[in-house]
Design a protein around this motif. Structure first.
Motif, PDB file in Angstrom:
ATOM      1  N   ARG A   1      49.876  16.670  48.378  1.00 55.41           N
ATOM      2  CA  ARG A   1      48.695  16.629  47.515  1.00 55.41           C
ATOM      3  C   ARG A   1      49.031  17.338  46.212  1.00 55.41           C
ATOM      4  O   ARG A   1      49.600  18.435  46.230  1.00 55.41           O
ATOM      5  N   SER A   2      48.672  16.723  45.113  1.00 54.82           N
ATOM      6  CA  SER A   2      48.915  17.316  43.805  1.00 54.82           C
ATOM      7  C   SER A   2      47.932  18.452  43.570  1.00 54.82           C
ATOM      8  O   SER A   2      46.733  18.315  43.806  1.00 54.82           O
ATOM      9  N   LEU A   3      48.447  19.598  43.102  1.00 55.72           N
ATOM     10  CA  LEU A   3      47.607  20.770  42.837  1.00 55.72           C
ATOM     11  C   LEU A   3      47.350  20.975  41.349  1.00 55.72           C
ATOM     12  O   LEU A   3      46.516  21.810  40.984  1.00 55.72           O
ATOM     13  N   ALA A   4      48.048  20.242  40.492  1.00 53.21           N
ATOM     14  CA  ALA A   4      47.906  20.442  39.047  1.00 53.21           C
ATOM     15  C   ALA A   4      48.147  19.129  38.316  1.00 53.21           C
ATOM     16  O   ALA A   4      48.787  18.218  38.833  1.00 53.21           O
ATOM     17  N   GLY A   5      47.624  19.056  37.098  1.00 54.82           N
ATOM     18  CA  GLY A   5      47.819  17.878  36.267  1.00 54.82           C
ATOM     19  C   GLY A   5      46.663  16.915  36.356  1.00 54.82           C
ATOM     20  O   GLY A   5      45.666  17.164  37.036  1.00 54.82           O
ATOM     21  N   HIS A   6      46.779  15.788  35.664  1.00 54.46           N
ATOM     22  CA  HIS A   6      45.692  14.802  35.663  1.00 54.46           C
ATOM     23  C   HIS A   6      45.506  14.126  37.013  1.00 54.46           C
ATOM     24  O   HIS A   6      44.471  13.531  37.275  1.00 54.46           O
ATOM     25  N   ASP A   7      46.508  14.237  37.881  1.00 53.63           N
ATOM     26  CA  ASP A   7      46.427  13.647  39.217  1.00 53.63           C
ATOM     27  C   ASP A   7      46.056  14.677  40.288  1.00 53.63           C
ATOM     28  O   ASP A   7      46.286  14.458  41.472  1.00 53.63           O
ATOM     29  N   LYS A   8      45.455  15.786  39.879  1.00 56.87           N
ATOM     30  CA  LYS A   8      45.080  16.862  40.799  1.00 56.87           C
ATOM     31  C   LYS A   8      44.233  16.313  41.953  1.00 56.87           C
ATOM     32  O   LYS A   8      43.366  15.467  41.741  1.00 56.87           O
ATOM     33  N   ASP A   9      44.499  16.808  43.167  1.00 57.26           N
ATOM     34  CA  ASP A   9      43.789  16.430  44.402  1.00 57.26           C
ATOM     35  C   ASP A   9      44.061  14.996  44.853  1.00 57.26           C
ATOM     36  O   ASP A   9      43.346  14.473  45.691  1.00 57.26           O
ATOM     37  N   THR A  10      45.092  14.364  44.321  1.00 58.75           N
ATOM     38  CA  THR A  10      45.485  13.027  44.743  1.00 58.75           C
ATOM     39  C   THR A  10      46.626  13.148  45.753  1.00 58.75           C
ATOM     40  O   THR A  10      47.496  13.993  45.605  1.00 58.75           O
TER      41      THR A  10
ATOM     42  N   LYS B   1      57.701  15.425  39.739  1.00 55.43           N
ATOM     43  CA  LYS B   1      56.730  16.512  39.706  1.00 55.43           C
ATOM     44  C   LYS B   1      57.383  17.783  40.250  1.00 55.43           C
ATOM     45  O   LYS B   1      58.149  17.737  41.202  1.00 55.43           O
TER      46      LYS B   1
ATOM     47  N   HIS C   1      53.765  22.465  42.115  1.00 60.42           N
ATOM     48  CA  HIS C   1      52.485  21.822  41.843  1.00 60.42           C
ATOM     49  C   HIS C   1      52.043  20.905  42.980  1.00 60.42           C
ATOM     50  O   HIS C   1      51.111  20.118  42.813  1.00 60.42           O
TER      51      HIS C   1
END
Length: 82
Positions: free
Chosen positions: A10-19, A47, A51
């Protein structure tokens, strides 16, 4: 932290956070991730590992298509929402 190929992250940072994504490959502090929609398996996103949150789930990548990957990640996302 070691990220294995096929790990669901799961992405924790950036525009894709929580994806949710799947780790396609890793090299040092970078992980290449794909979700089958915005980031296809053929052109994964690079990535920084710090993150990402690595889950306990993994997906077998041999022979998988982008459509099948999207379906599996959507099922995982619904499971995590409950």
């Amino acid at each position: 932290m070691n990220v294995l190929q096929g790990s669901v992250v799961r992405s924790l940072a950036g525009h894709d956070k929580d994806t949710y994504f799947v780790a396609v490959k890793a090299d040092g502090s970078n992980v290449y991730i794909a979700d089958g929609k915005e980031r296809k398996l053929e052109s994964p996103k690079k990535k920084n590992i710090k993150h990402l949150l690595v889950t306990q789930k993994s997906i077998e990548l041999s022979g998988i298509t982008n459509k099948k990957l999207r379906k599996l990640l959507n099922e995982f996302k619904k499971m995590m929402a409950h």
